[in-house]
Design a protein around this motif. Structure first.
Motif, PDB file in Angstrom:
ATOM      1  N   ARG A  35     -77.232  29.786  24.661  1.00 25.58           N
ATOM      2  CA  ARG A  35     -78.601  29.722  24.778  1.00 25.58           C
ATOM      3  C   ARG A  35     -79.182  28.493  24.944  1.00 25.58           C
ATOM      4  O   ARG A  35     -80.058  28.312  25.752  1.00 25.58           O
ATOM      5  CB  ARG A  35     -79.263  30.272  23.360  1.00 25.58           C
ATOM      6  CG  ARG A  35     -80.695  30.325  23.375  1.00 25.58           C
ATOM      7  CD  ARG A  35     -81.267  30.755  21.913  1.00 25.58           C
ATOM      8  NE  ARG A  35     -80.955  32.278  21.773  1.00 25.58           N
ATOM      9  CZ  ARG A  35     -80.068  32.653  20.758  1.00 25.58           C
ATOM     10  NH1 ARG A  35     -79.442  31.738  19.802  1.00 25.58           N
ATOM     11  NH2 ARG A  35     -79.611  33.782  20.535  1.00 25.58           N
ATOM     12  N   CYS A 107     -77.745  40.720  22.976  1.00 30.41           N
ATOM     13  CA  CYS A 107     -77.409  41.426  24.197  1.00 30.41           C
ATOM     14  C   CYS A 107     -78.712  42.069  24.952  1.00 30.41           C
ATOM     15  O   CYS A 107     -79.038  42.819  24.576  1.00 30.41           O
ATOM     16  CB  CYS A 107     -76.431  42.638  23.710  1.00 30.41           C
ATOM     17  SG  CYS A 107     -76.081  43.499  25.285  1.00 30.41           S
ATOM     18  N   CYS A 136     -84.750  50.498  14.646  1.00 31.19           N
ATOM     19  CA  CYS A 136     -85.343  50.401  13.317  1.00 31.19           C
ATOM     20  C   CYS A 136     -84.256  50.585  12.307  1.00 31.19           C
ATOM     21  O   CYS A 136     -83.811  51.747  11.738  1.00 31.19           O
ATOM     22  CB  CYS A 136     -86.400  51.620  13.286  1.00 31.19           C
ATOM     23  SG  CYS A 136     -87.832  50.846  12.737  1.00 31.19           S
ATOM     24  N   ARG A 137     -83.645  49.507  11.972  1.00 32.25           N
ATOM     25  CA  ARG A 137     -82.395  49.506  11.032  1.00 32.25           C
ATOM     26  C   ARG A 137     -82.750  49.330   9.737  1.00 32.25           C
ATOM     27  O   ARG A 137     -82.312  49.140   8.694  1.00 32.25           O
ATOM     28  CB  ARG A 137     -81.459  48.653  11.332  1.00 32.25           C
ATOM     29  CG  ARG A 137     -81.105  48.651  12.752  1.00 32.25           C
ATOM     30  CD  ARG A 137     -79.855  47.844  12.858  1.00 32.25           C
ATOM     31  NE  ARG A 137     -79.869  47.150  13.981  1.00 32.25           N
ATOM     32  CZ  ARG A 137     -78.910  46.408  14.734  1.00 32.25           C
ATOM     33  NH1 ARG A 137     -77.565  46.846  14.203  1.00 32.25           N
ATOM     34  NH2 ARG A 137     -78.948  45.811  15.711  1.00 32.25           N
TER      35      ARG A 137
ATOM     36  N   THR B 135     -83.633  44.417  23.873  1.00 32.85           N
ATOM     37  CA  THR B 135     -82.419  44.498  23.391  1.00 32.85           C
ATOM     38  C   THR B 135     -82.095  46.064  23.202  1.00 32.85           C
ATOM     39  O   THR B 135     -80.933  46.322  22.927  1.00 32.85           O
ATOM     40  CB  THR B 135     -82.027  43.857  22.159  1.00 32.85           C
ATOM     41  OG1 THR B 135     -82.956  44.061  21.310  1.00 32.85           O
ATOM     42  CG2 THR B 135     -82.160  42.289  22.733  1.00 32.85           C
ATOM     43  N   LEU B 136     -83.051  46.818  23.316  1.00 35.64           N
ATOM     44  CA  LEU B 136     -82.864  48.315  23.075  1.00 35.64           C
ATOM     45  C   LEU B 136     -83.558  49.053  24.385  1.00 35.64           C
ATOM     46  O   LEU B 136     -84.422  48.826  24.874  1.00 35.64           O
ATOM     47  CB  LEU B 136     -83.842  48.706  21.766  1.00 35.64           C
ATOM     48  CG  LEU B 136     -83.558  47.975  20.437  1.00 35.64           C
ATOM     49  CD1 LEU B 136     -84.646  48.404  19.458  1.00 35.64           C
ATOM     50  CD2 LEU B 136     -82.186  48.528  20.082  1.00 35.64           C
ATOM     51  N   ARG B 236     -81.380  34.278  13.863  1.00 36.89           N
ATOM     52  CA  ARG B 236     -80.055  34.160  14.818  1.00 36.89           C
ATOM     53  C   ARG B 236     -80.334  34.269  16.413  1.00 36.89           C
ATOM     54  O   ARG B 236     -79.652  33.659  17.086  1.00 36.89           O
ATOM     55  CB  ARG B 236     -78.950  34.849  14.228  1.00 36.89           C
ATOM     56  CG  ARG B 236     -78.394  34.471  12.940  1.00 36.89           C
ATOM     57  CD  ARG B 236     -76.866  34.616  12.843  1.00 36.89           C
ATOM     58  NE  ARG B 236     -76.138  33.860  13.721  1.00 36.89           N
ATOM     59  CZ  ARG B 236     -74.919  33.866  14.010  1.00 36.89           C
ATOM     60  NH1 ARG B 236     -74.078  34.617  13.226  1.00 36.89           N
ATOM     61  NH2 ARG B 236     -74.060  32.936  14.600  1.00 36.89           N
ATOM     62  N   TRP B 237     -81.263  34.995  16.823  1.00 34.97           N
ATOM     63  CA  TRP B 237     -81.513  34.933  17.961  1.00 34.97           C
ATOM     64  C   TRP B 237     -82.489  34.211  18.762  1.00 34.97           C
ATOM     65  O   TRP B 237     -83.084  34.173  19.658  1.00 34.97           O
ATOM     66  CB  TRP B 237     -81.967  36.676  18.367  1.00 34.97           C
ATOM     67  CG  TRP B 237     -80.932  37.463  18.566  1.00 34.97           C
ATOM     68  CD1 TRP B 237     -79.565  37.298  17.958  1.00 34.97           C
ATOM     69  CD2 TRP B 237     -81.029  39.151  18.545  1.00 34.97           C
ATOM     70  NE1 TRP B 237     -78.934  38.538  17.939  1.00 34.97           N
ATOM     71  CE2 TRP B 237     -79.867  39.522  18.219  1.00 34.97           C
ATOM     72  CE3 TRP B 237     -82.133  39.843  18.814  1.00 34.97           C
ATOM     73  CZ2 TRP B 237     -79.575  40.930  18.332  1.00 34.97           C
ATOM     74  CZ3 TRP B 237     -82.023  41.121  19.076  1.00 34.97           C
ATOM     75  CH2 TRP B 237     -80.846  41.780  18.550  1.00 34.97           C
ATOM     76  N   GLN B 267     -87.571  45.971  14.821  1.00 34.80           N
ATOM     77  CA  GLN B 267     -86.775  47.179  15.314  1.00 34.80           C
ATOM     78  C   GLN B 267     -85.503  46.678  15.806  1.00 34.80           C
ATOM     79  O   GLN B 267     -84.587  47.430  15.607  1.00 34.80           O
ATOM     80  CB  GLN B 267     -87.576  47.884  16.167  1.00 34.80           C
ATOM     81  CG  GLN B 267     -88.987  48.711  15.753  1.00 34.80           C
ATOM     82  CD  GLN B 267     -89.656  49.520  16.548  1.00 34.80           C
ATOM     83  OE1 GLN B 267     -89.302  49.985  17.623  1.00 34.80           O
ATOM     84  NE2 GLN B 267     -90.655  49.919  16.111  1.00 34.80           N
ATOM     85  N   GLU B 268     -85.494  45.731  16.525  1.00 35.17           N
ATOM     86  CA  GLU B 268     -84.216  45.319  17.228  1.00 35.17           C
ATOM     87  C   GLU B 268     -83.376  44.447  16.381  1.00 35.17           C
ATOM     88  O   GLU B 268     -82.238  43.974  16.881  1.00 35.17           O
ATOM     89  CB  GLU B 268     -84.526  44.780  18.535  1.00 35.17           C
ATOM     90  CG  GLU B 268     -85.353  43.574  18.647  1.00 35.17           C
ATOM     91  CD  GLU B 268     -86.080  43.395  19.978  1.00 35.17           C
ATOM     92  OE1 GLU B 268     -85.281  42.879  20.985  1.00 35.17           O
ATOM     93  OE2 GLU B 268     -87.254  43.369  20.170  1.00 35.17           O
ATOM     94  N   ALA B 269     -83.694  43.855  15.264  1.00 38.43           N
ATOM     95  CA  ALA B 269     -83.096  42.926  14.494  1.00 38.43           C
ATOM     96  C   ALA B 269     -81.561  43.365  14.185  1.00 38.43           C
ATOM     97  O   ALA B 269     -81.339  44.329  14.075  1.00 38.43           O
ATOM     98  CB  ALA B 269     -83.836  42.704  13.177  1.00 38.43           C
ATOM     99  N   PRO B 270     -80.795  42.386  14.352  1.00 41.38           N
ATOM    100  CA  PRO B 270     -79.631  42.670  14.210  1.00 41.38           C
ATOM    101  C   PRO B 270     -78.996  43.024  12.882  1.00 41.38           C
ATOM    102  O   PRO B 270     -77.888  43.771  12.566  1.00 41.38           O
ATOM    103  CB  PRO B 270     -78.576  41.227  14.531  1.00 41.38           C
ATOM    104  CG  PRO B 270     -79.654  40.401  14.472  1.00 41.38           C
ATOM    105  CD  PRO B 270     -80.886  40.842  14.803  1.00 41.38           C
ATOM    106  N   SER B 272     -79.809  44.836   9.008  1.00 41.80           N
ATOM    107  CA  SER B 272     -80.392  46.316   8.375  1.00 41.80           C
ATOM    108  C   SER B 272     -81.930  45.790   7.547  1.00 41.80           C
ATOM    109  O   SER B 272     -81.767  44.506   6.895  1.00 41.80           O
ATOM    110  CB  SER B 272     -79.685  46.861   7.296  1.00 41.80           C
ATOM    111  OG  SER B 272     -78.762  47.667   7.788  1.00 41.80           O
ATOM    112  N   SER B 273     -82.911  46.534   7.591  1.00 39.69           N
ATOM    113  CA  SER B 273     -84.155  45.963   6.849  1.00 39.69           C
ATOM    114  C   SER B 273     -84.465  47.272   5.850  1.00 39.69           C
ATOM    115  O   SER B 273     -84.915  47.155   4.740  1.00 39.69           O
ATOM    116  CB  SER B 273     -85.247  45.607   7.743  1.00 39.69           C
ATOM    117  OG  SER B 273     -85.640  46.412   8.481  1.00 39.69           O
ATOM    118  N   TRP B 563     -75.066  53.033  14.318  1.00 38.87           N
ATOM    119  CA  TRP B 563     -74.322  51.664  14.390  1.00 38.87           C
ATOM    120  C   TRP B 563     -73.942  51.274  13.042  1.00 38.87           C
ATOM    121  O   TRP B 563     -72.838  50.404  13.016  1.00 38.87           O
ATOM    122  CB  TRP B 563     -75.718  50.755  14.469  1.00 38.87           C
ATOM    123  CG  TRP B 563     -76.528  50.600  13.513  1.00 38.87           C
ATOM    124  CD1 TRP B 563     -77.610  51.245  13.301  1.00 38.87           C
ATOM    125  CD2 TRP B 563     -76.439  49.629  12.422  1.00 38.87           C
ATOM    126  NE1 TRP B 563     -78.141  50.739  12.034  1.00 38.87           N
ATOM    127  CE2 TRP B 563     -77.544  49.656  11.622  1.00 38.87           C
ATOM    128  CE3 TRP B 563     -75.709  48.251  12.344  1.00 38.87           C
ATOM    129  CZ2 TRP B 563     -77.811  48.910  10.738  1.00 38.87           C
ATOM    130  CZ3 TRP B 563     -75.957  47.602  11.105  1.00 38.87           C
ATOM    131  CH2 TRP B 563     -77.048  47.735  10.180  1.00 38.87           C
TER     132      TRP B 563
END
Lengths: 137, 656
Positions: A35, A107, A136-137, B135-136, B236-237, B267-270, B272-273, B563
């Motif tokens: 980066r 990625c 959405c995690r 990223t998604l 981190r991104w 939504q794309e965060a690496p 969990s939330s 995931w």
């Protein structure tokens, strides 16, 4: 001079894990970058290009995210790139996957979902930890 | 008169003044993303209006209607059936919604949702401050928004807010959750502009400040709420740090925003939330930090905070002012009323399965694992109505399907008795919950709910009772209806043959602690049951290999949770062989031909079969001539898992 490992070092990893990338269609291209290099005027990246069932690594100039020649781009922070570099000769791919999962590498997907599936990316990306079919995690 | 639960949760049920409004309690119904119940061109449907009536009746002091996109181009549209608010032609249904909320004593807020990076779902592109690729793969390729387009977008937000107020809403809300346009401007990750809208945090916040100003000018008498990240989880991104997030909150407060809702993650965060793997209360510190930073600004919060008791404590401790609830009220719209009546044991808890969001990302309307009626409020067939004829019903099997059916039928007035061969209810879910690495309490809450409802509804429970034709003959004519909900059994005939005295353990027996596991383990089957067993055993130090016939693991796992299993498999160093065909199990281990056609022996001290499992419905044929009505439901029809079992059983309970 960027701190990104040279193509020859990546090539060792790509050959060692050739089967992992075996489904990629010829002409598929994955870019790898650090980066901190991308903000510079003449940044260069390493591109892995699929040719006849093998991925070939070579250095190329970075032409911005709008560069249509790439399908996927892996962009790492300095620490993550250095961590992967330490493992390139042996366990490079697991190290890279771990960095993607931990957020050290982002990625970017430069093609649509359909195009990526068509080009054989689904297994590669899912294995990398990319959420291919949901969010959405 | 104060109800017993209101006295216990006195902070939560305390009246609150918010500007010129008095709220009947400190609960804000969150916008809950969008439902996808509406038309493709943004019109609100009767299905949505029926759903909205249920929302209005939840008893929340403030109700936020789901996010509407403000632009006619559809750049802000994130979901296929999202509602629109860019034209007066949409007003009549918004008027109905505002009126319904008011009729139930709530303050009505309309959310404006321009999805930015996640928008343009009907277009070939999305707009964001800078071109940062996705990223998604679900989302559209980015275009950089021009300064003219920024001004136009701000104007459209202001017009949308004015339209919402004209429809009767008391105020509006703009959301940046979870990575929408406002967040895209605020974040260093997506805002790499070099003009006055990018660069420094002051510049990155300019869009937000202009947006607040425009909406305030368009609706000077109506409050504006902003949903802002306390943590993006994108740092981190190259995204914002937490400190930067709070600096942006300070900017919003300085512009006179009337409430800040603190959110977490993109939504794309690496990381969990909101998933089940995040412990309840994990993010409360972010709300507390916002409250400390901005003591004069009302703070709403609810991310991964599903418990009203915890919310009450947080409000009492001054960590935030309003509990913002979304998924828990999808799972049980009566939750707040039950809390007020001190009946929390009767609440259907959100289990954090992410079924709702998984469906949205497949462009489907959202549904809920725990609430089969969600999205079907307009259909009388999904309503629990008094039974025309009271029947004596026996249910065979006390898993989720059997218990869901029993509860539904009993609520309709039927006389229900559940027969269960083991000594407890829960069926396969008991074993699954006991081994779940994400959050065992979530899944165990399903069982606790059924136990509480069985007590409340006087459902007979005959535990430790195996039902067979002999017992059935003894009870002939005692029951009008028999419901077979006996779940699944291991399909032993499909397992590889064993030699050398080897034994293949049933995964369910292992999960329930009925079989001991020694040394290295081979788990046959890499679906959710096999993965859960493998992860649990690996976390206890057993070297584990999963052997799966399909090309990939996790084939039956909820899309938004795949995931998580992949990450656990990596972290716990669980080996896997996919595309495998097993030929036999010997003293050496499991003999397989892997996906590449190579013969291998997977050494294992213990071999466990998690799959294949088949429906256990043998009793159906045996009882055909022994009872007036005979039904089968849940996995005993077809093995599909928790959600479909509950839904199937509920529908049967509604119509019997």
């Amino acid at each position: 001079m960027s701190g990104l490992p040279e193509p020859a070092a990546w090539q060792v990893m790509l050959d060692r894990y050739g089967a992992f990338f075996g489904n990629l269609r010829s002409g598929s291209r994955i870019g790898v970058a650090r980066r901190s290099d991308l903000g510079r005027g003449e940044a260069s990246i390493v591109v892995w290009e699929a040719r006849r069932g093998r991925l070939h690594a070579e250095r190329r100039p970075f032409r911005g995210y709008a560069d249509t020649s790439l399908d996927v781009m892996l962009v790492g922070d300095d620490g993550a790139v250095a961590e992967v570099e330490r493992h390139l000769a042996d366990t490079g791919l697991p190290a890279l996957k771990e960095q993607v999962r931990q957020g050290g590498f982002v990625c970017f997907l430069l093609r649509t979902q359909c195009d990526l599936v068509e080009a054989g990316y689904e297994d590669v990306l899912q294995s990398m930890g990319v959420i291919f079919m949901g969010a959405c995690r | 008169m104060t109800k017993p639960g209101e006295a216990k949760l006195s902070y939560l049920f305390q009246k609150a003044r918010w500007g010129r409004f008095e709220l009947k309690n400190r609960v804000k119904y969150g916008a809950c993303c969008v439902s996808n119940y509406n038309t493709r061109d943004g019109h609100i449907t009767p299905r949505e209006l029926a759903r909205t009536k249920v929302i209005a009746e939840t008893g929340c002091g403030m109700i936020t209607n789901q996010g509407a996109y403000p632009d006619p181009r559809g750049e802000g549209k994130a979901y296929f059936r999202q509602v629109a608010i860019f034209d007066d032609k949409f007003l009549p249904q918004f008027e109905t919604i505002a009126r319904t909320i008011h009729d139930n004593g709530g303050v009505a807020i309309q959310q404006i949702l321009h999805a930015g990076r996640y928008g343009g779902i009907d277009l070939g592109y999305c707009v964001q401050p800078s071109i940062v690729p996705q990223t998604l793969p679900h989302f559209r390729s980015p275009r950089e928004i021009t300064r003219d387009q920024i001004r136009q977008t701000i104007r459209e937000h202001a017009e949308a807010a004015a339209r919402a107020v004209r429809a009767g809403f008391d105020g509006t809300e703009v959301t940046s959750f979870m990575g929408y346009l406002l967040a895209n401007f605020n974040s260093r990750f997506t805002n790499q502009r070099t003009d006055e809208y990018g660069g420094s945090i002051e510049n990155r916040g300019r869009f937000m400040r202009e947006l607040i100003d425009a909406i305030k000018q368009a609706t000077p008498d109506n409050p504006l709420i902003l949903r802002l990240n306390g943590a993006e989880l994108m740092d981190r991104w190259g995204g914002n740090s937490e400190d930067e997030c709070f600096e942006l909150m300070r900017q919003a407060a300085g512009c006179g925003v009337d409430m800040i809702s603190v959110t977490v993650g993109w939504q794309e965060a690496p990381d969990s939330s909101i998933g089940r793997d995040i412990p309840p209360g994990h993010w409360n510190r972010l709300a507390a930090r916002a409250k400390k930073l901005l003591p004069e600004v009302p703070i709403a919060f609810g991310v991964r905070l599903p418990d009203p008791v915890m919310a009450n404590e947080c409000i009492g401790n001054g960590e935030f002012d309003f509990w913002e609830v979304c998924r828990p009220l999808l799972a049980d719209p009566q939750m707040l009323r039950k809390a007020a009546e001190d009946r929390l044991d009767e609440v259907r808890r959100c289990v954090g399965s992410l079924n709702c969001l998984s469906r949205l990302f497949r462009d489907l309307p959202y549904t809920c694992t725990m609430n089969p009626a969600l999205g079907h409020e307009i259909e009388p067939e999904y309503a629990i109505t008094p039974a025309a004829v009271r029947k004596r019903i026996m249910v065979i099997g006390a898993g989720p399907a059997g218990m869901e059916f029993a509860v539904t039928a009993a609520q309709r007035g039927h006389d229900v008795t559940v027969f269960e061969k083991s000594e407890r209810i829960g069926g396969m879910l008991t074993g699954y919950a006991a081994n779940d690495l994400a959050n065992r309490a979530d899944l165990q809450s399903v069982i606790s709910y059924y136990e509480a409802m069985a007590r409340k509804l006087n459902i007979g429970l005959r535990l430790g009772t195996t039902v067979d034709p002999r017992l059935m003959r003894e009870m002939l004519h005692d029951f009008d209806v028999a419901v077979v909900a006996t779940g699944t059994v291991l399909h032993r005939a499909a397992l590889p043959p064993t030699e050398d005295g080897r034994k293949i353990l049933d995964g369910l027996d292992v999960a329930l602690g009925r079989e001991a596991v020694n040394g290295t383990v081979a788990v046959l089957g890499g679906g959710k049951v096999g993965l859960t067993i493998a992860e649990s055993l690996a976390s206890r130090g057993h070297p584990v290999t999963i052997i799966e016939g399909q090309k990939r693991l996790a084939g039956d796992v909820m899309p938004s949770f795949k995931w998580r299993h992949s990450a656990w498999v990596e972290e716990l160093k669980i080996a896997s062989v996919t595309g495998a065909r097993m030929s036999k199990v010997t003293a050496e281990g499991v003999h397989v031909v892997d996906g590449k056609g190579e013969k291998r022996i997977i050494g294992a001290d213990t071999v466990i079969a998690a799959s294949p499992r088949i429906s256990n419905h043998g009793l159906v044929n045996e009882f055909e001539w022994m009872v007036d009505e005979l039904h089968v439901c849940g996995d005993a029809v077809l093995p599909r898992g928790l959600g479909p079992s509950i839904h199937d059983a509920y529908r049967l309970g509604c119509r019997i």
